[in-house]
Design an enzyme around this catalytic site. Structure first.
Site, PDB file in Angstrom:
ATOM      1  N   ASP A  55       0.817  -1.031  -0.071  1.00  0.00           N
ATOM      2  CA  ASP A  55       0.022   0.006  -0.024  1.00  0.00           C
ATOM      3  C   ASP A  55       1.007   1.390  -0.091  1.00  0.00           C
ATOM      4  O   ASP A  55       1.940   1.303   0.340  1.00  0.00           O
ATOM      5  CB  ASP A  55      -0.622   0.266   1.385  1.00  0.00           C
ATOM      6  CG  ASP A  55      -1.963   0.718   0.889  1.00  0.00           C
ATOM      7  OD1 ASP A  55      -3.510   0.471   1.866  1.00  0.00           O
ATOM      8  OD2 ASP A  55      -1.919   1.469   0.077  1.00  0.00           O
TER       9      ASP A  55
HETATM   10  C1  GLC Z   1      -4.640   4.134  -0.302  1.00  0.00           C
HETATM   11  C2  GLC Z   1      -5.510   2.912   0.015  1.00  0.00           C
HETATM   12  C3  GLC Z   1      -5.068   2.346  -0.746  1.00  0.00           C
HETATM   13  C4  GLC Z   1      -5.260   2.840  -2.117  1.00  0.00           C
HETATM   14  C5  GLC Z   1      -3.620   3.388  -2.099  1.00  0.00           C
HETATM   15  C6  GLC Z   1      -3.100   4.068  -3.872  1.00  0.00           C
HETATM   16  O1  GLC Z   1      -3.796   4.568   0.465  1.00  0.00           O
HETATM   17  O2  GLC Z   1      -5.159   3.041   1.151  1.00  0.00           O
HETATM   18  O3  GLC Z   1      -6.446   1.415  -0.797  1.00  0.00           O
HETATM   19  O4  GLC Z   1      -5.180   2.113  -3.402  1.00  0.00           O
HETATM   20  O5  GLC Z   1      -3.684   3.846  -1.188  1.00  0.00           O
HETATM   21  O6  GLC Z   1      -4.020   5.211  -3.876  1.00  0.00           O
END
Ligand code: GLC
Length: 752
Positions: free
Chosen positions: A262
């Site tokens: 993430d």
């Molecule tokens: C965010 C979210 C994830 C998302 C990623 C990119 O913090 O937790 O679901 O796809 O970052 O935006």
């Protein structure tokens, strides 16, 4: 397309050679020989360069060798607008307006595997139009907390329903030539301290509840990439969790693709390299130069890098890169996808209560629509899952279009809207319809204006609920109360006109103890996508019968829900700020690695104890005999259904039931039949009952069909913590067939 065809052709050939036994995951390995030859040509720098972000939404290929970059796109219900290369700020493009599909809990409310597949295919199609290889979805974490900020984004409180839809969404998307990145693996069930909270739970709970949606999508659906979550599970960050990423994901499930952290969720070089992470998003401070340095010292080997590159290239081979002169050359949102969004919206709407108010009667000539949620768009907000939609039909627009000339539709805002956390400068002029606090009392002028319209109308439709800054990624709600004095308003409206229907526009459950007595009809309308207003009007006017079923429990009060009742949430020691948010503070970023580590070590260590175990959602309410406001699986129709006697047979591999189902009404309608299983003589501890099969059945007026449901024997197993393996407890099963978890129509017993 050529590469995709080549991939499919060679997979088929290999499958044929192996007697067609290639699993969806093993299909990713058909090019390993070529991939190994390619890796042999790559320098160490080129290989390590693939293990971290190139831009905010891409990781590098190797241009010299014709390996295209990997392009990612949020989110689970719409291809997010193009961002800047170095962040999430909009790039200001014009062709990246996408179809806004109904959010996760709305899709789940359809209980339709067919629609989940179509939904995934729509996402896969529009991703390719945008030149994207991987979508960062579906988001399939179990809805453990009614206040969970991402409940709207996730699917259900039940693992069987979540898993079935996650599987079909994955298949639909990947059949279009776009990889899913199923998230957030795993046990990411709260936003509070999401970047550092340690989720502590038993192996049985982990396996039977929280991993189930991922397991089916990965093993059966061949999900090509997985996003480890921000949080820890039993002490280890998900992005370097040996048990999750190597022992279970790759070891037991045979996952052959790659994992991508993430954003901001990578925590170390050695942990990531040794325990299963392939790509750091974003930045390269862990999986960049430090990897090369660690190889030089012998702490890591180049073979470890090769294996991670191999896993990435398997997906690169499976997903044909969209040629640069094809990507972003047409408008992203396509009519066929808009139509899928409408179909999902139509089947998601849940009729919670109806004392004769709906469908709208033929003699209604004047409708008063009250509440800002009838006009506020819901496509953006909620952080990563926001969509810049090509268009969005609001509930008021849908009602106005459907009402036509013969019916007058009036509107009043009724209450102020709480904007929640802002992601930009506050406006200089205060919007008179904007609340400064979520619990701000009703505004007398707004109430008076709304009541005046209600008195003159034949029917009042009150639009309550929340918004996507109240329910959002990054924070959990403090409670499930209806905001901004909505309860006072709906009571006043009901006093003025008893012919009232409430429509809740929200993603998760809300507290209806005050609203319910003041609403002869209640509809859960969801954040229902580009065609949400169209679909809602079709249901309200009776063009179609409502057929959605709740994918989660509406507790009577928040304290009745398991994690609250057990004192497991919120975490009394959780204060002090989240590592994740703190790590992006400029002062922290300017620290040396040693200073930063000392800072991190100084932070509180929030924990979330899952001592309610597998008693999540209805499993808790049923087992503890706590009556909810509305039960899991609840949803009324405009017709009634008759269930015939159920015959049941327990075979070696599955339990099968069949029964007749009749639509007693005068209009076509869908019913979602649900099969629950209890174990009356069990020696092992079980919830009172668990969903084990379901099916959406379409029936014409008066039509009868024979329905068969199958429960694979493996879905009846439990995780035996003594043997640390799946186990089947033999004995009597009580099968309960019904229209909801609290509306059982037929029962039967079998012995396995
Ligand atoms: C965010 C979210 C994830 C998302 C990623 C990119 O913090 O937790 O679901 O796809 O970052 O935006």
């Amino acid at each position: 397309m050529k590469k995709t065809l080549l991939f499919i052709a060679s997979a088929a050939l290999l499958a044929q050679a192996c007697g067609g036994s290639l699993s969806p995951q093993d299909k990713l390995t058909v090019h390993d020989k070529e991939i190994n030859a390619l890796i042999a040509q790559m320098t160490l720098e080129e290989k390590v360069n693939m293990l971290h972000s190139k831009t905010n939404m891409s990781s590098a290929g190797v241009e010299r060798l014709g390996i295209a970059d990997m392009n990612y796109a949020d989110g689970p219900f719409g291809i997010r607008e193009e961002g800047q290369p170095n962040g999430f700020m909009s790039a200001g493009w014009t062709l990246d307006s996408a179809t806004y599909f109904p959010t996760g809990s709305a899709l789940a409310a359809t209980w339709s595997e067919e629609l989940a597949y179509k939904y995934g295919s729509g996402m896969g199609k529009e991703a390719r139009l945008r030149g994207k290889d991987v979508i960062l979805g579906p988001a399939v974490n179990i809805q453990r907390l009614p206040v969970g900020g991402r409940t709207y984004e996730y699917l259900s409180e039940d693992p069987i329903l979540s898993a079935a839809l996650a599987l079909r969404y994955t298949e639909g998307c990947q059949d279009e030539g776009t990889a899913v990145c199923i998230k957030h693996f795993a046990v990411n069930n709260q936003e509070t301290n999401r970047g550092s909270v340690n989720a502590i739970l038993s192996e049985r709970t982990l396996r039977e509840i929280y991993l189930k949606p991922f397991e089916r999508a990965i093993i059966e659906g061949g999900a090509m990439s997985v996003m480890p979550a921000y949080n820890k599970v039993n002490g280890e960050y998900c992005s370097e969790n040996e048990h999750l990423l190597n022992e279970i994901l790759r070891g037991e499930w045979g996952f052959k693709g790659f994992t991508v952290s993430d954003w901001g969720g990578t925590h170390s070089t050695m942990g990531a390299m040794l325990h299963g992470l392939n790509v750091q998003m974003t930045g390269s401070n862990y999986l960049g130069q430090p990897v090369i340095d660690s190889i030089a010292t012998g702490a890591l080997t180049e073979e470890m890098v090769d294996e991670k590159v191999r896993q990435i290239l398997r997906v690169r081979y499976a997903i044909e890169a969209v040629p640069a002169d094809v990507a972003n050359t047409v408008m992203t949102s396509q009519p066929e996808c808009q139509d899928i969004a409408r179909q999902v919206a139509e089947k998601s709407i849940v009729l919670l209560k109806n004392e004769g108010v709906l469908p709208i009667k033929a003699d209604v000539r004047k409708i008063a629509v009250i509440g800002q949620n009838a006009v506020l768009k819901t496509q953006s907000g909620g952080m990563g899952a926001g969509v810049k939609a090509l268009y969005e039909v609001t509930p008021l627009e849908g009602i106005q279009r459907r009402a036509g000339e013969g019916i007058t539709v009036t509107y009043a805002p009724g209450y102020k809207n709480f904007p929640g956390r802002r992601w930009g400068p506050a406006p200089t002029v205060k919007d008179p319809l904007e609340a400064s606090a979520i619990d701000e009392p009703a505004d007398p002028k707004l109430v008076a204006e709304a009541v005046a319209l209600a008195k003159e109308a034949d029917l009042v439709i009150f639009f309550g609920g929340t918004n996507k800054n109240i329910e959002t990624e990054g924070s959990d709600r403090k409670n499930i109360d209806l905001p901004c004095g909505q309860e006072e308003l709906v009571k006043a409206l009901y006093e003025a006109n008893r012919n009232l229907a409430t429509v809740l526009i929200s993603g998760g459950p809300t507290d209806l103890r005050v609203l319910e007595p003041a609403s002869p009809a209640i509809v859960q309308g969801w954040w229902n996508g580009t065609e949400g207003g169209t679909a809602l009007a079709e249901v309200l006017f009776g063009d179609i019968a409502p057929s959605g079923k709740l994918p989660f429990t509406f507790p009577a009060k928040l304290e009745d829900s398991p994690a609250y009742a057990m004192g497991n949430f919120p975490d009394p020691n959780g204060a002090g700020g989240d590592l994740f948010t703190l790590m992006f503070r400029p002062d922290v970023l300017s620290m040396t690695p040693a200073e930063r580590q000392a800072f991190i070590d100084s932070l509180p260590k929030p924990e979330s104890h899952y001592t309610e175990e597998f008693y999540v959602g209805y499993r808790w309410f049923d087992s503890k005999e706590v009556k909810p406001m509305y039960a899991f699986g609840h949803g009324l129709s405009y017709v009634s259904f008759t269930y015939g006697p159920m015959s049941a047979l327990a075979g070696k591999d599955a339990v099968k039931v069949s029964f007749s189902l009749t639509n007693e009404g005068a209009m076509p309608a869908d019913e979602v039949v649900q099969l629950y299983v209890s174990r009356p003589e069990a020696r092992v501890e079980w919830p009172v009952k668990e969903l084990k099969a379901f099916q959406r059945v379409s029936l014409g007026a008066g039509e009868t069909k024979t329905v068969t449901l199958t429960v694979p024997m493996k879905e009846l197993r439990y995780w035996n913590e003594a043997t640390n393996a799946w186990d089947l407890e033999h004995g009597k099963l009580l099968l309960q067939l019904g229209s909801a978890s609290d509306d059982i129509r037929e029962t039967a017993e079998v012995t396995i």
